[in-house]
Every structure is written in structure tokens, then in C-alpha cells.
Design a protein around this motif. Structure first.
Motif, PDB file in Angstrom:
ATOM      1  N   LEU A  77       0.838  -1.197   0.000  1.00 28.98           N
ATOM      2  CA  LEU A  77       0.000   0.000   0.000  1.00 28.98           C
ATOM      3  C   LEU A  77       0.874   1.248   0.000  1.00 28.98           C
ATOM      4  CD1 LEU A  77      -2.831  -0.708   2.624  1.00 28.98           C
ATOM      5  CD2 LEU A  77      -2.849  -1.154   0.157  1.00 28.98           C
ATOM      6  N   THR A  78       0.438   2.295  -0.698  1.00 33.55           N
ATOM      7  CA  THR A  78       1.109   3.577  -0.613  1.00 33.55           C
ATOM      8  C   THR A  78       0.783   4.213   0.733  1.00 33.55           C
ATOM      9  OG1 THR A  78      -0.747   4.809  -1.547  1.00 33.55           O
ATOM     10  CG2 THR A  78       0.873   3.911  -3.106  1.00 33.55           C
ATOM     11  N   GLU A  79       1.480   5.298   1.048  1.00 29.86           N
ATOM     12  CA  GLU A  79       1.233   5.996   2.310  1.00 29.86           C
ATOM     13  C   GLU A  79      -0.211   6.491   2.382  1.00 29.86           C
ATOM     14  OE1 GLU A  79       3.127   7.095   5.992  1.00 29.86           O
ATOM     15  OE2 GLU A  79       4.020   6.094   4.243  1.00 29.86           O
ATOM     16  N   SER A  80      -0.697   7.090   1.299  1.00 31.25           N
ATOM     17  CA  SER A  80      -2.060   7.635   1.320  1.00 31.25           C
ATOM     18  C   SER A  80      -3.108   6.524   1.390  1.00 31.25           C
ATOM     19  CB  SER A  80      -2.300   8.515   0.087  1.00 31.25           C
ATOM     20  OG  SER A  80      -2.173   7.772  -1.112  1.00 31.25           O
ATOM     21  N   LEU A  85       6.261  18.862   4.829  1.00 32.48           N
ATOM     22  CA  LEU A  85       6.007  19.149   3.415  1.00 32.48           C
ATOM     23  C   LEU A  85       6.364  17.941   2.554  1.00 32.48           C
ATOM     24  CD1 LEU A  85       5.211  21.071   1.129  1.00 32.48           C
ATOM     25  CD2 LEU A  85       7.550  21.977   1.167  1.00 32.48           C
ATOM     26  N   THR A  86       7.480  17.271   2.889  1.00 31.38           N
ATOM     27  CA  THR A  86       7.855  16.055   2.160  1.00 31.38           C
ATOM     28  C   THR A  86       6.795  14.983   2.333  1.00 31.38           C
ATOM     29  OG1 THR A  86      10.193  16.564   2.556  1.00 31.38           O
ATOM     30  CG2 THR A  86       9.664  14.325   1.851  1.00 31.38           C
ATOM     31  N   TRP A  87       6.306  14.824   3.565  1.00 27.21           N
ATOM     32  CA  TRP A  87       5.235  13.847   3.822  1.00 27.21           C
ATOM     33  C   TRP A  87       3.990  14.168   3.000  1.00 27.21           C
ATOM     34  CZ3 TRP A  87       0.605  15.148   6.566  1.00 27.21           C
ATOM     35  CH2 TRP A  87      -0.265  14.068   6.759  1.00 27.21           C
ATOM     36  N   GLU A  88       3.624  15.442   2.934  1.00 28.35           N
ATOM     37  CA  GLU A  88       2.445  15.835   2.159  1.00 28.35           C
ATOM     38  C   GLU A  88       2.645  15.518   0.680  1.00 28.35           C
ATOM     39  OE1 GLU A  88       2.126  19.942   3.116  1.00 28.35           O
ATOM     40  OE2 GLU A  88       1.107  19.599   5.045  1.00 28.35           O
ATOM     41  N   THR A  89       3.871  15.689   0.187  1.00 23.19           N
ATOM     42  CA  THR A  89       4.179  15.372  -1.207  1.00 23.19           C
ATOM     43  C   THR A  89       4.057  13.872  -1.453  1.00 23.19           C
ATOM     44  OG1 THR A  89       5.685  17.259  -1.340  1.00 23.19           O
ATOM     45  CG2 THR A  89       5.917  15.553  -3.024  1.00 23.19           C
ATOM     46  N   VAL A  90       4.571  13.074  -0.511  1.00 21.05           N
ATOM     47  CA  VAL A  90       4.450  11.617  -0.614  1.00 21.05           C
ATOM     48  C   VAL A  90       2.977  11.211  -0.635  1.00 21.05           C
ATOM     49  CG1 VAL A  90       4.835   9.447   0.615  1.00 21.05           C
ATOM     50  CG2 VAL A  90       6.682  11.111   0.414  1.00 21.05           C
ATOM     51  N   MET A  91       2.189  11.791   0.257  1.00 23.75           N
ATOM     52  CA  MET A  91       0.760  11.472   0.320  1.00 23.75           C
ATOM     53  C   MET A  91       0.073  11.776  -1.011  1.00 23.75           C
ATOM     54  SD  MET A  91      -0.409  10.309   3.318  1.00 23.75           S
ATOM     55  CE  MET A  91      -2.062  10.955   3.565  1.00 23.75           C
ATOM     56  N   ARG A 126       1.662  12.139  -4.182  1.00 20.10           N
ATOM     57  CA  ARG A 126       2.246  11.657  -5.434  1.00 20.10           C
ATOM     58  C   ARG A 126       2.639  10.180  -5.455  1.00 20.10           C
ATOM     59  NH1 ARG A 126       6.168  16.650  -7.471  1.00 20.10           N
ATOM     60  NH2 ARG A 126       4.585  18.301  -7.271  1.00 20.10           N
ATOM     61  N   GLU A 127       2.805   9.561  -4.293  1.00 20.27           N
ATOM     62  CA  GLU A 127       3.263   8.169  -4.283  1.00 20.27           C
ATOM     63  C   GLU A 127       2.216   7.255  -4.907  1.00 20.27           C
ATOM     64  OE1 GLU A 127       5.824   6.111  -0.975  1.00 20.27           O
ATOM     65  OE2 GLU A 127       3.701   5.833  -0.513  1.00 20.27           O
ATOM     66  N   ARG A 128       2.656   6.340  -5.744  1.00 21.44           N
ATOM     67  CA  ARG A 128       1.763   5.393  -6.406  1.00 21.44           C
ATOM     68  C   ARG A 128       2.246   3.960  -6.144  1.00 21.44           C
ATOM     69  NH1 ARG A 128      -0.455   9.412  -6.311  1.00 21.44           N
ATOM     70  NH2 ARG A 128      -1.419  10.639  -7.983  1.00 21.44           N
ATOM     71  N   SER A 129       1.337   3.029  -6.133  1.00 23.24           N
ATOM     72  CA  SER A 129       1.678   1.646  -5.775  1.00 23.24           C
ATOM     73  C   SER A 129       2.746   1.054  -6.676  1.00 23.24           C
ATOM     74  CB  SER A 129       0.423   0.772  -5.822  1.00 23.24           C
ATOM     75  OG  SER A 129      -0.506   1.163  -4.851  1.00 23.24           O
ATOM     76  N   PHE A 130       2.725   1.408  -7.973  1.00 28.64           N
ATOM     77  CA  PHE A 130       3.667   0.768  -8.889  1.00 28.64           C
ATOM     78  C   PHE A 130       5.093   1.289  -8.767  1.00 28.64           C
ATOM     79  CE2 PHE A 130       1.578   4.195 -11.328  1.00 28.64           C
ATOM     80  CZ  PHE A 130       2.676   4.947 -11.719  1.00 28.64           C
ATOM     81  N   ASN A 131       5.292   2.423  -8.051  1.00 28.00           N
ATOM     82  CA  ASN A 131       6.667   2.918  -7.905  1.00 28.00           C
ATOM     83  C   ASN A 131       7.032   3.241  -6.456  1.00 28.00           C
ATOM     84  OD1 ASN A 131       5.247   5.239  -7.413  1.00 28.00           O
ATOM     85  ND2 ASN A 131       6.371   6.527  -8.840  1.00 28.00           N
ATOM     86  N   GLN A 132       6.242   2.738  -5.520  1.00 22.36           N
ATOM     87  CA  GLN A 132       6.536   3.031  -4.107  1.00 22.36           C
ATOM     88  C   GLN A 132       7.778   2.249  -3.656  1.00 22.36           C
ATOM     89  OE1 GLN A 132       4.308   1.436  -0.983  1.00 22.36           O
ATOM     90  NE2 GLN A 132       3.940  -0.497  -1.959  1.00 22.36           N
ATOM     91  N   PRO A 133       8.460   2.685  -2.575  1.00 18.34           N
ATOM     92  CA  PRO A 133       8.222   3.944  -1.870  1.00 18.34           C
ATOM     93  C   PRO A 133       8.887   5.120  -2.574  1.00 18.34           C
ATOM     94  CG  PRO A 133       9.945   2.732  -0.781  1.00 18.34           C
ATOM     95  CD  PRO A 133       9.477   1.859  -1.910  1.00 18.34           C
ATOM     96  N   LEU A 134       8.222   6.292  -2.501  1.00 15.77           N
ATOM     97  CA  LEU A 134       8.731   7.482  -3.160  1.00 15.77           C
ATOM     98  C   LEU A 134       9.939   8.049  -2.429  1.00 15.77           C
ATOM     99  CD1 LEU A 134       8.181   9.425  -5.496  1.00 15.77           C
ATOM    100  CD2 LEU A 134       6.685  10.740  -3.998  1.00 15.77           C
ATOM    101  N   THR A 135       9.953   7.907  -1.084  1.00 15.16           N
ATOM    102  CA  THR A 135      11.112   8.345  -0.302  1.00 15.16           C
ATOM    103  C   THR A 135      11.515   7.237   0.651  1.00 15.16           C
ATOM    104  OG1 THR A 135       9.841   9.246   1.551  1.00 15.16           O
ATOM    105  CG2 THR A 135      10.233  10.697  -0.341  1.00 15.16           C
ATOM    106  N   ARG A 136      12.717   7.332   1.178  1.00 12.35           N
ATOM    107  CA  ARG A 136      13.174   6.423   2.234  1.00 12.35           C
ATOM    108  C   ARG A 136      12.996   7.123   3.558  1.00 12.35           C
ATOM    109  NH1 ARG A 136      13.323   1.291   1.472  1.00 12.35           N
ATOM    110  NH2 ARG A 136      15.149   0.933   2.785  1.00 12.35           N
TER     111      ARG A 136
END
Length: 366
Positions: free
Chosen positions: A231-234, A348-354, A356-366
């Protein structure tokens, strides 16, 4: 229960495939454990329906979770700490209880009001903890205020709960529901039961509560998993908010404990983590969920294990302790305004992850 049926998933697919992977991963464990020593024991404070109580938490060393021996949950490494051979004698279990009582006497000012007993499986599964041991443990702690024991819903039975309530012990059964969404529980967590089974267990606890009358209370504490794999973060946040709301609406469930996933050894999550396929949840996500569900008709708490570490729920490293402190404060006071007092640039980084992150390319950040 030890093997998923073809009626649920085809052979070699779904839960059956997960179990094959998990059995291979778990086979790498080489450590062995003493059946006369508990896995862990510690003193703390917990929020209960009767207010904040001092607590003694006991992790008994048993033969481990029956489902985990079939393969088990994708994130759970606790079975790796269980005793080889699949069973522990009554005498050895009571030796473990004695060790825990000694720890309490040496480290506590007085006897804990709340006793929490876990087995890394199901305390109410008599293959793990026999009826003789269960009743002896109930007798041992008969003078306390409240008891929490852990179990899968299959084993929740009003008569087993009565072993504790007959002593006047308010008794809660903690169930690792993980999520109220059956598909997420099956496909991401690899747990076999459905939400309806959780509801049935709540009904058993409610029946035990009726039988106990004014002498004691019985209820359910739901354990939910924040951000299972895949699952993505969102997606994880949305599922957690929905799950807390659904649990709070079930009669007999008075507390929901949100457990942010951490990376444990000998698990599928561990494999994903080391191949850049999983990041534990942000502590901002935990705080957000607690804020959003503060008005539900249940106590909602969270205890982020391993907070601030790469393998545990974390933010940027600078604000982790402050956010963790706010979460602990919320657990005891149930006041969401505590989160207004913490901030950090990484939000702000967390909000961006929420966003833009998508299941096919997660995780967006470490």
C-alpha cells in the motif's frame, strides 16, 4: 486453519503463495529460546475504559502462532522468537510468570493494576497455552484490576473469558484484526479471517460481559496495522481511518490500537525493505490518523515501536522524538490538540508523498 483452502484462493496463488514464501523465510532462523524465560516483560502506563492504569506487559515464550507455522503474516517476525517444538509445558509457562512477577517486584513501586499477556500468537489457543495454564494465570492475577490477553478471533470464547471475569477481573481480548478491509487483510497482511469473524468475537466478549454482570467487564481491543506492504502511504492512511471508524461501531469493541508497521527479521516485509520495496509509515501519518479519528466512540491509541529508526515508523530524524512524545500524550489524554504543538520542515515532504506516491513505484522516499 493451517492451510488456506482452494475455496478461498487457488493452489499456489494468493494466501497459499504468501505462505510458501513465508515458510522459506522463516526457515532461516537459527536462534533457540529458553522455555522457562519470557520473551519480554516491562512496566508502563495504558489508557483503559477505567482511565490510565499502571501496566505489566508480559510476552510469554510459547510454541508460537499456529497460523505463523503455516506461513503467516507478511510483517510478523514474533514467531521467530518462539520455542522450538511447537509447545511449552505448564510448568515452564508458570516459571515464566514467576520471572515476570520478580521483574515487577524489582522495578515497580507497587503491583500493576493492568496485566497484559501476549504470546506472539493466541493466548486463548489451547495448543499454545493449555486450559490448566490459562486458569492458573487467572488465579495468579486475580487481585489485579484488569487483564488483557491476545487471540485470533477463532479462539475467543465466553467460557474462556469467564476464567478471568469470575475473579472480578475486567478482561479484554486483543485481536490482531490489522484492517477492517478483507482484501487488504488477505492480500497484504496474509491473514485468513474476515471482518465478520472479528464481529463474532466481539459478540462472544459481549456475551461474557453479560454473564459477568456487575462483577466484571469483558470487551475487545482491536489491533490495527498501519501501512502493511503493497500500500502507498495515502492508501494506508485512508484504510486506517476507515478501519478505526468501523471497529468503533462494533458493539463490544471499546479500544482500537493502531500499530505502525516496523521491519522485523524473517518476514516478507524484511525482504521488501532490503530490496527498496517498503518504507515504514511516517509518524506524520500516525498523528494524522489519530487527529481524524479522535471523535469516534472508542479509545484510539498508538505505540510506534522502533520510532525514529530506518526500520521503524519515522520522519526525518530531527522531529521523530517530538512527534512520538505527542502521540504518547494523545494516548493518555485523547486530546488531538497535542499535535498542533509539533511541526517540522519534513511535513512538506510527507504531504508530497501522500499526494504523489503510487503503488507501482513506491516507496517514493526512504
Amino acid at each position: 486453519m493451517s492451510k488456506p483452502t482452494p475455496d478461498v484462493y487457488e493452489q499456489g496463488k494468493g494466501m497459499d503463495a504468501h505462505n510458501q514464501v513465508m515458510r522459506e523465510i522463516r526457515s532461516r532462523k537459527e536462534a533457540s529460546y529458553d522455555p522457562h524465560e519470557p520473551t519480554r516483560v516491562w512496566l508502563d502506563e495504558d489508557n483503559t475504559p477505567d482511565g490510565v492504569k499502571t501496566s505489566l506487559t508480559i510476552i510469554l515464550n510459547t510454541g508460537g502462532c499456529r497460523w505463523a507455522r503455516a506461513g503467516g503474516c507478511t510483517m510478523c517476525g514474533y514467531v521467530a522468537e518462539s520455542v522450538d517444538g511447537g509447545s511449552v509445558s505448564h510448568e515452564a509457562l508458570m516459571d515464566q510468570i514467576d520471572v515476570c512477577l520478580e521483574h515487577e517486584a524489582e522495578n515497580g513501586d507497587e503491583s500493576a493494576e493492568l496485566i497484559k499477556i501476549y504470546t506472539s500468537g493466541s493466548f486463548l489457543d489451547e495448543r499454545e497455552v493449555g486450559a490448566e495454564s490459562r486458569r492458573a494465570i487467572a488465579d495468579t492475577f486475580a487481585d489485579r484490576d484488569r487483564m488483557v490477553v491476545e487471540s485470533l478471533p477463532d479462539f475467543v470464547d465466553r467460557e474462556k473469558i469467564a476464567d478471568f471475569t469470575q475473579h472480578g477481573l475486567d478482561t479484554d481480548v486483543a485481536i490482531g484484526l490489522e484492517t477492517a478491509t478483507d482484501r487488504v487483510r488477505h492480500d497484504c497482511v496474509n491473514k485468513y479471517f474476515d471482518f465478520t469473524d472479528f464481529e463474532d468475537a466481539c459478540a462472544e466478549a459481549a456475551a461474557a460481559d453479560d454473564v459477568a454482570g456487575d462483577d466484571a467487564e469483558a470487551g475487545i481491543k482491536a489491533y490495527l496495522l498501519m501501512k502493511p506492504p503493497f500500500l502507498t502511504e495515502s492508501e494506508a492512511v485512508a484504510d486506517m481511518i476507515s478501519s478505526i471508524e468501523r471497529c468503533a461501531d462494533v458493539d463490544g469493541c471499546h479500544t482500537v490500537s493502531m500499530n505502525p508497521c516496523n521491519v522485523q527479521r524473517y518476514t516478507m516485509v524484511d525482504e521488501l525493505y532490503f530490496n527498496d520495496g517498503y518504507r515504514p509509515p511516517w509518524l506524520w501519518s500516525v498523528a494524522h490518523v489519530l487527529e481524524e479519528t479522535a471523535d469516534v466512540d472508542a479509545i484510539v491509541v498508538s505505540d510506534p515501536v522502533g520510532h525514529g529508526s530506518d526500520r521503524g515508523p519515522h520522519n526525518c530524524g530531527e522531529c521523530d522524538d517530538l512527534v512520538q512524545k505527542a502521540i504518547k500524550d494523545f494516548d493518555l489524554r485523547q486530546d488531538p490538540s497535542v499535535f498542533e504543538q509539533v511541526s517540522c520542515e519534513c511535513e512538506l515532504t510527507w504531504e508530497t508523498v501522500m499526494e504523489r506516491e503510487r503503488s507501482f513505484n513506491q516507496p517514493l522516499t526512504r
